[in-house]
Design an enzyme around this catalytic site. Sequence first.
Site, PDB file in Angstrom:
ATOM      1  N   GLU A 294       0.827  -1.219   0.000  1.00 13.67           N
ATOM      2  CA  GLU A 294       0.000   0.000   0.000  1.00 13.67           C
ATOM      3  C   GLU A 294       0.854   1.260   0.000  1.00 13.67           C
ATOM      4  O   GLU A 294       0.635   2.157   0.821  1.00 13.67           O
ATOM      5  CB  GLU A 294      -0.918   0.032   1.231  1.00 13.67           C
ATOM      6  N   ASP A 296       2.071   4.857  -0.497  1.00 11.70           N
ATOM      7  CA  ASP A 296       1.769   6.221  -0.947  1.00 11.70           C
ATOM      8  C   ASP A 296       2.520   7.170  -0.018  1.00 11.70           C
ATOM      9  O   ASP A 296       3.079   6.754   1.000  1.00 11.70           O
ATOM     10  CB  ASP A 296       0.268   6.543  -1.019  1.00 11.70           C
TER      11      ASP A 296
END
Length: 377
Positions: A294, A296
Amino acid sequence: MMRPQFRWSHERRRVLTALVLAALALVVVQVVACTSRSGSGASKAPPPSTLTGPAAIPLRQLAARRHLEIGTAVDDVALTSEADYRTVLADQFSLIQPENAMKWDATESQPGHFDFSGGDRVVAVARQHGQAVMGGPLVWYFQDPPWVDGGNFSRDQAIAALWDHIHGLVGHYRGVVRSWIVVNEALDDGGGSYRDNVWLRSIGPDYIAIAFRFAHEADPAAKLYLNDFDVQMPGPKTDRMIQMALGLKAQGVPILGLGSQFHVFRGITSIDFSKVSLQMRQVADAGLDYAVTEWDMGVALPATPSDLARQGRLAEDLLRACVTAPRCPAFIVWGFTDRHSWIPSQTPGYGAATPYDEQLRPKPAWAGLAAALRAPG
Ligand code: XIL
């Protein structure tokens, strides 16, 4: 007398217009040249499909050469309503993860009543473009419907609810969804103990082994992961997670590896990548995969060119650590465009967290990912 004057002023207007247009064109050319020289303005660059040379090679093609999946979380609503979103998704990514569509609240909001519509949309797109799908999380403490969160289950009732949910969902996608996050965030923030959730309360810590076994029964070929945050560096939480995974394996629980979320919040400026690489190697040595699930990086808004450049370097370093790690099969970004990213609502004042801007123009983070995939070694 009027007529020549009119003609003169008409021509003057044409000349003036031409001059203004020429000046504007010059400014545009200078801005483009300046932003590409500084390396900080890739957010202003055209989409890769219009680039030429090595920059035109899509991430998924570069990743395939490194035997790695490059993935993204997807917004299943944007998937149906935004053609440009679908185009970039298809061109650039080899794996997709439904950001919310396969979570418990979306799939079984009432006991035994399944809704696969969002997940099916994601799977249809993935099939069309030859993309792998990673599903889940099957078990989490968050985004559960009230009947689960507020459930006052006995141990047997809780196990039955887990069985129904996991068999219902994984069974529906058997042979199609190749990997699952089975349990998400099983450890508390410091990693000192299990995170409180309805399953821990009603079943005890073996809810984790039970969930993995049910997922394996429902699809024996699926690759099963334990996922968490703050497990990218050596430290107590990471150690605990590895121990937990090894303990499960020793009991014959079918766990393939660990997922490391890797959200970077609130402008962390530097990360020690030698430590991240070391961590990835230690997980591999322990006999487990280590996927970045994930990634970011939220930056303070409005994002400056240097923030975006820093984000690009971080993306490059992190993906490079994965590329060179012995068992890092996938690198997934948590949304590929700032148009659909959870960061602004999660951390108000922050955003611009993904590799493409809101107009789907690649940012330095896109270039960083591409550079990591192209780098030798
Ligand atoms: C997030 C989604 O991106 C949001 O849209 C949703 O509102 C909340 O969940 N860790 C995870 C993901 O494992 O499932 C979370 O996704 C982000 C944090």
